[in-house]
Design an enzyme around this catalytic site. Structure first.
Site, mmCIF file in Angstrom:
data_model
loop_
_atom_site.group_PDB
_atom_site.id
_atom_site.type_symbol
_atom_site.label_atom_id
_atom_site.label_comp_id
_atom_site.label_asym_id
_atom_site.label_seq_id
_atom_site.Cartn_x
_atom_site.Cartn_y
_atom_site.Cartn_z
ATOM 1 N N GLU A 160 13.287 -45.159 81.036
ATOM 2 C CA GLU A 160 14.078 -44.362 80.096
ATOM 3 C C GLU A 160 15.576 -44.472 80.371
ATOM 4 O O GLU A 160 16.217 -43.497 80.741
ATOM 5 C CB GLU A 160 13.656 -42.892 80.205
ATOM 6 C CG GLU A 160 12.166 -42.688 80.027
ATOM 7 C CD GLU A 160 11.713 -41.260 80.327
ATOM 8 O OE1 GLU A 160 10.785 -40.807 79.659
ATOM 9 O OE2 GLU A 160 12.287 -40.609 81.228
ATOM 10 N N GLY B 198 19.416 -44.327 79.738
ATOM 11 C CA GLY B 198 20.360 -43.739 78.780
ATOM 12 C C GLY B 198 21.737 -44.327 79.030
ATOM 13 O O GLY B 198 22.239 -45.174 78.287
ATOM 14 N N CYS C 238 43.722 -25.550 79.216
ATOM 15 C CA CYS C 238 44.339 -24.575 80.123
ATOM 16 C C CYS C 238 43.520 -24.426 81.402
ATOM 17 O O CYS C 238 42.993 -23.353 81.685
ATOM 18 C CB CYS C 238 44.484 -23.246 79.404
ATOM 19 S SG CYS C 238 45.441 -23.428 77.907
HETATM 20 C C1 LIG Z 1 18.599 -37.901 81.780
HETATM 21 C C2 LIG Z 1 17.267 -38.509 81.761
HETATM 22 C C3 LIG Z 1 17.133 -39.879 81.553
HETATM 23 C C4 LIG Z 1 18.307 -40.813 81.387
HETATM 24 O O1 LIG Z 1 19.112 -40.852 82.495
HETATM 25 P P1 LIG Z 1 20.281 -41.979 82.590
HETATM 26 O O2 LIG Z 1 20.940 -41.671 83.872
HETATM 27 O O3 LIG Z 1 21.176 -41.743 81.409
HETATM 28 O O4 LIG Z 1 19.615 -43.291 82.528
HETATM 29 C C5 LIG Z 1 15.866 -40.406 81.483
HETATM 30 N N1 LIG Z 1 14.764 -39.619 81.635
HETATM 31 C C6 LIG Z 1 14.868 -38.286 81.839
HETATM 32 C C7 LIG Z 1 13.639 -37.484 81.973
HETATM 33 C C8 LIG Z 1 16.109 -37.695 81.922
HETATM 34 O O5 LIG Z 1 16.204 -36.374 82.135
#
Ligand SMILES: *Cc1c(COP(=O)(O)O)cnc(C)c1O
Length: 469
Positions: free
Chosen positions: A318, A320, A393
């Site tokens: 996963e 991101g 601020c």
């Molecule tokens: C935040 C998260 C991701 C992605 O994390 P990255 O650091 O952006 O790759 C993947 N899986 C779960 C369950 C997450 O909470």
């Protein structure tokens, strides 16, 4: 009288660098290809992105603004998706999500992680194939579970015993058998260059391996006719360069899969190792390419399964940040430049820009580091130690803690901050009633607003006390 009072000065804004900032790079105008998007280059001294000159983009869209290099994002998404057979890649939408990016990652063959009803609504608005959506979160509301189950999401990642019951009730009422993953807390906490492996983790996510909660959760799912056990899930951290933490995590998840086989006589179809793959923010950050990361993870799971005598399941990841992070650049306009003399005769130049912690909270929140350059021109002036700060601020309103910029940096200059695609716009706030910046996609010289700039009108519309005549 405050007992913690102290003279105003360095202590107040924590301006003494610790550790000392890295020395200036040889050329303050240079664009390190490890940090900047794939199409970033200088032409006539001017920064170009996606084939467009940044000053022209700013002329059309203003500052601050985030510019998204479509080619860069798509290439990263594709690299993950095509790295290895038997691996499902889910883009973690919380890093940055809008319907356009959801559409791109779908086109590149990825699935999508969402963790709230709001993110699910964006995915649905984009027409994202529901069977490729996963719903995460440690406190999903019944309404969110209903929305997900009725939409036909491919998997719901379960995080607590209440949630197992809730999901079972929702699926049962809908007459649906819902595929689910059980999120396991494996006792591995990974950071950029190190990881901590413990038996236990003091955090809110998942079912612990140590106290038997994970096994109980699996049993509860298997007892629920409306739930189908699709796999086990683990996520160990973020901005990770070192795969040793994944190795320990995968070993522990595979051991659980082996115990489940012994207890229930079933094989776990999929193991999801989560996200957290690091990117380069500053010189010297050295993440491995997506293909290498994926191949390594596949190897780790295969090895652990061989040891446990299990067939190799499907693997899911996963990412991101590693997909969207390097693809965006935030461009600000410099408003003021203020040299401040520190102890030891050292001078730090405070460069104030027209955004700040409302569009990038990561520096204040995580002590994150960034790289920035002048975008509208090159300069031969000797580099000076700067701190790029916002207009809020708060003395902690820092965008780039230590930056070496040409000594002639001045009001009106455009300043580009690299690698702001992940967790900047998605964590943006309206602090001080500063409207949130737009996201503009650039590709082959063409620019398209994919998230428009918020306006003060937008903010006033929420104010129920405003007389609209
Ligand atoms: C935040 C998260 C991701 C992605 O994390 P990255 O650091 O952006 O790759 C993947 N899986 C779960 C369950 C997450 O909470």
């Amino acid at each position: 009288m405050s007992r913690s009072a102290h003279p105003a000065g360095p202590r107040h804004a924590d301006v003494l660098p610790d550790p000392p900032p890295a020395p200036p790079q040889a050329d303050a105008n240079a664009l390190d290809p490890a940090i900047w998007p794939v199409t970033a280059c200088r032409d006539g001294g001017v920064l170009h992105l996606g084939g467009a000159a940044v000053p022209d983009l700013v002329g059309r869209h203003g500052t601050p603004a985030l510019f998204l290099d479509e080619a860069d994002l798509r290439a990263r998404a594709r690299a993950f998706a095509t790295a290895a057979a038997g691996v499902d890649v889910f883009y973690a939408g919380k890093a940055f999500l809008c319907t356009t990016v959801a559409t791109w990652v779908a086109q590149e063959g990825l699935g999508l992680d969402v963790c709230t009803g709001g993110e699910l609504a964006v995915a649905r608005a984009a027409g994202f194939p529901p069977e490729r959506i996963a719903l995460h979160g440690n406190n999903k509301a019944v309404g969110e579970l209903q929305h997900a189950v009725l939409a036909g999401v491919g998997r719901v990642v379960l995080d607590s015993f209440e949630e197992i019951r809730r999901a079972a009730d929702v699926a049962s009422a809908a007459g649906i058998r819902q595929p689910v993953l059980v999120r396991v807390t494996v006792g591995v906490e990974a950071h950029t260059h190190e990881f901590i492996a413990t038996a236990h983790e003091d955090q809110k996510f998942g079912f612990s391996l140590r106290d038997g909660a994970a096994e109980e959760a699996v049993a509860a799912v298997l007892d629920s006719p409306a739930l189908e056990l699709a796999g086990l899930h683990s996520h160990i951290g973020s901005q990770i360069f070192d795969t040793a933490g994944f190795e320990v995590a995968a070993g522990r998840v595979v051991s659980l899969a082996a115990r489940i086989r012994d207890l229930h006589g079933i094989e776990i179809p999929e193991i999801d190792l989560g996200g957290g793959f690091g990117i380069a923010y500053v010189a010297g950050d050295d993440p491995e390419p997506p293909r290498q990361t994926v191949e390594r993870l596949v190897g780790i799971v295969a090895q652990e399964c061989a040891r446990a005598g299990l067939p190799v399941p499907r693997i899911a990841i996963e990412p991101g940040r590693a997909i969207v992070g390097p693809a965006m650049v935030t461009v600000y306009e410099v408003g003021t430049v203020k040299p401040v003399e520190l102890d030891h005769g050292m001078v730090r130049t405070y460069v104030s820009v027209d955004g700040g912690m409302s569009d990038n909270i990561r520096t204040a929140l995580y002590d994150a580091q960034y790289t920035c350059v002048l975008a509208g021109r090159e300069s031969d002036a000797a580099a000076v130690l700067c701190r790029v700060v916002g207009k809020h601020c708060e003395s902690g309103d820092i965008v780039v803690r230590d930056a070496w910029l040409p000594g002639d940096v001045r009001p009106g200059d455009l300043l580009a901050v690299a690698a702001t695609g992940a967790y900047c716009r998605s964590m943006a706030s309206n602090y001080n009633h500063v409207p949130r910046p737009p996201v503009v996609a650039v590709r082959d010289g063409a620019d398209t607003v994919i998230l428009r700039r918020e306006t003060v009108e937008d903010l006033l519309r929420l104010d129920a006390g405003v007389d609209r005549g």
